[in-house]
Design a protein around this motif. Sequence first.
Motif, short mmCIF file in Angstrom:
data_model
loop_
_atom_site.label_atom_id
_atom_site.label_comp_id
_atom_site.label_asym_id
_atom_site.label_seq_id
_atom_site.Cartn_x
_atom_site.Cartn_y
_atom_site.Cartn_z
N GLU A 42 -44.46 -25.93 -70.11
CA GLU A 42 -44.22 -25.98 -68.53
C GLU A 42 -43.46 -27.54 -68.42
OE1 GLU A 42 -44.38 -23.83 -66.20
OE2 GLU A 42 -45.09 -22.52 -67.83
N ALA A 43 -43.72 -28.24 -69.09
CA ALA A 43 -43.23 -29.79 -68.83
C ALA A 43 -41.68 -29.74 -69.50
CB ALA A 43 -43.81 -30.66 -69.84
N SER A 44 -41.45 -28.93 -70.48
CA SER A 44 -39.96 -28.53 -70.94
C SER A 44 -39.24 -28.03 -69.88
CB SER A 44 -40.09 -27.94 -72.23
OG SER A 44 -40.33 -28.58 -73.30
N ARG A 45 -39.90 -26.88 -69.26
CA ARG A 45 -39.28 -26.10 -68.53
C ARG A 45 -39.13 -26.94 -66.98
NH1 ARG A 45 -39.83 -20.77 -67.79
NH2 ARG A 45 -41.99 -20.76 -68.85
N ALA A 46 -39.84 -27.89 -66.72
CA ALA A 46 -39.68 -28.67 -65.68
C ALA A 46 -38.49 -29.71 -65.86
CB ALA A 46 -41.05 -29.70 -65.35
N LEU A 47 -38.31 -30.25 -67.13
CA LEU A 47 -37.35 -31.12 -67.28
C LEU A 47 -35.92 -30.50 -67.38
CD1 LEU A 47 -38.53 -32.82 -70.41
CD2 LEU A 47 -38.22 -33.92 -68.24
N LEU A 48 -35.80 -29.18 -67.60
CA LEU A 48 -34.72 -28.39 -67.68
C LEU A 48 -34.26 -28.10 -66.33
CD1 LEU A 48 -35.22 -25.81 -70.70
CD2 LEU A 48 -33.46 -27.53 -70.45
N ALA A 49 -35.26 -27.63 -65.22
CA ALA A 49 -34.97 -27.28 -64.01
C ALA A 49 -34.51 -28.43 -63.30
CB ALA A 49 -36.22 -26.70 -63.47
N GLN A 50 -35.05 -29.67 -63.47
CA GLN A 50 -34.62 -31.03 -62.90
C GLN A 50 -33.29 -31.31 -63.21
OE1 GLN A 50 -36.49 -34.61 -64.29
NE2 GLN A 50 -36.67 -35.33 -62.30
N ALA A 51 -32.84 -31.00 -64.54
CA ALA A 51 -31.57 -31.57 -64.93
C ALA A 51 -30.53 -30.56 -64.56
CB ALA A 51 -31.57 -31.39 -66.50
N ALA A 52 -30.98 -29.21 -64.12
CA ALA A 52 -29.84 -28.29 -63.66
C ALA A 52 -29.49 -28.34 -62.47
CB ALA A 52 -30.77 -26.87 -63.89
N ALA A 53 -30.60 -28.92 -61.65
CA ALA A 53 -30.26 -29.32 -60.06
C ALA A 53 -29.06 -30.44 -59.95
CB ALA A 53 -31.49 -29.70 -59.45
N ASP A 54 -28.96 -31.32 -61.14
CA ASP A 54 -27.83 -32.21 -60.88
C ASP A 54 -26.80 -32.24 -61.96
OD1 ASP A 54 -29.77 -33.54 -59.25
OD2 ASP A 54 -31.10 -34.31 -60.97
N VAL A 55 -26.64 -31.26 -62.77
CA VAL A 55 -25.52 -31.41 -63.82
C VAL A 55 -24.59 -30.25 -63.89
CG1 VAL A 55 -26.56 -33.15 -65.03
CG2 VAL A 55 -26.80 -30.73 -65.51
N ASP A 56 -23.87 -29.74 -64.57
CA ASP A 56 -22.96 -28.91 -64.72
C ASP A 56 -23.04 -28.09 -66.05
OD1 ASP A 56 -21.35 -29.20 -62.21
OD2 ASP A 56 -20.48 -30.76 -63.36
N VAL A 57 -23.39 -28.82 -67.15
CA VAL A 57 -23.53 -28.64 -68.12
C VAL A 57 -24.96 -29.38 -69.05
CG1 VAL A 57 -22.91 -28.44 -70.72
CG2 VAL A 57 -21.30 -28.40 -68.60
N MET A 58 -25.75 -28.21 -69.48
CA MET A 58 -26.98 -28.80 -70.41
C MET A 58 -26.62 -28.58 -72.03
SD MET A 58 -30.28 -28.99 -68.10
CE MET A 58 -30.39 -27.15 -67.71
N LEU A 59 -26.80 -29.44 -72.87
CA LEU A 59 -26.52 -29.22 -74.11
C LEU A 59 -28.09 -29.56 -74.99
CD1 LEU A 59 -23.05 -30.90 -75.01
CD2 LEU A 59 -23.57 -28.54 -74.30
N ILE A 60 -28.57 -28.76 -75.63
CA ILE A 60 -29.60 -28.86 -76.22
C ILE A 60 -29.65 -28.81 -77.79
CG2 ILE A 60 -32.35 -28.35 -76.58
CD1 ILE A 60 -31.71 -26.54 -73.99
N GLU A 61 -29.70 -30.09 -78.48
CA GLU A 61 -29.66 -30.03 -79.80
C GLU A 61 -30.91 -29.47 -80.58
OE1 GLU A 61 -28.72 -32.78 -83.78
OE2 GLU A 61 -28.40 -33.74 -82.04
N GLY A 62 -30.64 -28.50 -81.58
CA GLY A 62 -31.76 -27.94 -82.06
C GLY A 62 -32.19 -28.99 -83.18
N VAL A 63 -33.40 -28.36 -83.99
CA VAL A 63 -33.70 -29.19 -85.28
C VAL A 63 -33.69 -28.53 -86.31
CG1 VAL A 63 -36.34 -28.73 -84.66
CG2 VAL A 63 -35.62 -30.61 -86.06
N MET A 64 -33.20 -28.78 -87.51
CA MET A 64 -33.46 -27.98 -88.94
C MET A 64 -32.34 -26.70 -88.49
SD MET A 64 -37.03 -28.71 -90.37
CE MET A 64 -37.97 -27.90 -88.95
#
Length: 458
Positions: A74-96
């Motif tokens: 839920e905290a991750s979802r909130a961070l994504l939702a918050q950013a989506a309201a303010d930006v055009d693009v979100m890039l999530i770099e994965g791990v391994m």
Amino acid sequence: MVMRPSAARVVLISAIASGQGKTTVTAALARKLTTLGQRVRVFKTGPDFIDPMMLERASGAPVLSLDLWMVGLEASRALLAQAAADVDVMLIEGVMGLYDGNPSSADLARAFGVPVLAVVDASAMAQTVGAVVTGLRDFGPVSMAGVIANRIASAGHARMVADAMQKVPVNPIPLLASLPRQEQGLPERHLGLVLPDEVAQLEHILATQAGQLALDMDAWNALPLTQFESLESAESAESAENIREKKPELLKGKTIAIARDAAFAFIYPANILCLKALGAQIQFFSPLADEPVPDQADAVYLPGGYPELHAEILSQAQQWQASIRAAHTLGLPILAECGGMMALTDSLIDQQDASWPMAGILSGRVIMQKRLAALGGQAWLGNAGELRGHTFHYSRFETSLRPYHHTHKHTQKQSSHNASDEQGEAIYRDGNLHASYFHAYFPSNPVAVARLFSGETL
């Protein structure tokens, strides 16, 4: 709280393994889109300190962590939702690799309906890229947005890869971009990339890589938008980081002194936001510059970093050493994580086998080694609940001190909900000093963090 839908173009950038160039590609793409006028926000999957620093320099915005276990769903979802309201693009770099770990980058992509952008080191292949990416897509499966071919030798090489992608059976996968072999890349050392402030001509490197990234804008713009539920009014990152339940300002009126320089650089931005949300005032100081613990400090936070690379300077920082010993004698709460703990021991033996005296609060010596000593998610279980984080270090602590407690490992076999009973890192306690190789992610348990910095035990 009123919620409204918001949408942005979102991709999770992953690969078949580490070493494919995920961070280089993510940085190049972030910089290129930014120069094209796009509002870009980058996130990093899993525990990491250094990649987010580099990605912040590339994108111009702070890079927070996303992780289904350490940060929480839920905290991750909130961070994504918050950013989506303010930006055009979100890039999530994965791990391994895409499917490595529990939870994996693929798990995160599926949890939020985010398509995967696969980075493939194409330096020793061409048409086989099609087979590799098809396997990545279908194994999970995941939604595959496209491919970025890294370390391309020529335009002809890129065309061969693009043609192969069109031959993928059932839903061909587009080649969204290619990046040529780099004469000057991002330098690395034993814990990952070299810190951005230590890289000569970093801005030139980032600008060059962005300019060389051949991005198919038509294919990029054809990617669907991902929709999230977001707050109707702009909220601070502090509230998003404390999604579990709004906590009172348990550290109100307290000043926390935080070591921050090239030797103590491993700090989650979310940790600072969490302390501020708890009401604390933050004051940074530099042990490398021989700055003492600030007089007004009510508590001290010594995060991890690279003390082994700066051991000689730290050994000569007499004012810093005297001040941390005085703070300990006065009973100030001190949290020392990994490199912070190393700086409090009697001595540190570096990679060249030279021994350097440290602050001498914790009896024993730290010895650097070539072999990785520990890596993975862990949790500190106490009477305030579970404080989550991770460990990653190449040294060992030889001491006669008896641990006060141990963390618990988050194993690959268990579910993503709880830490296991398997013993993790030792936690040492001396008065109000708590020291360990464990790096804590503060928003996972703000109450526990407040207790630590208030001099209470967990």
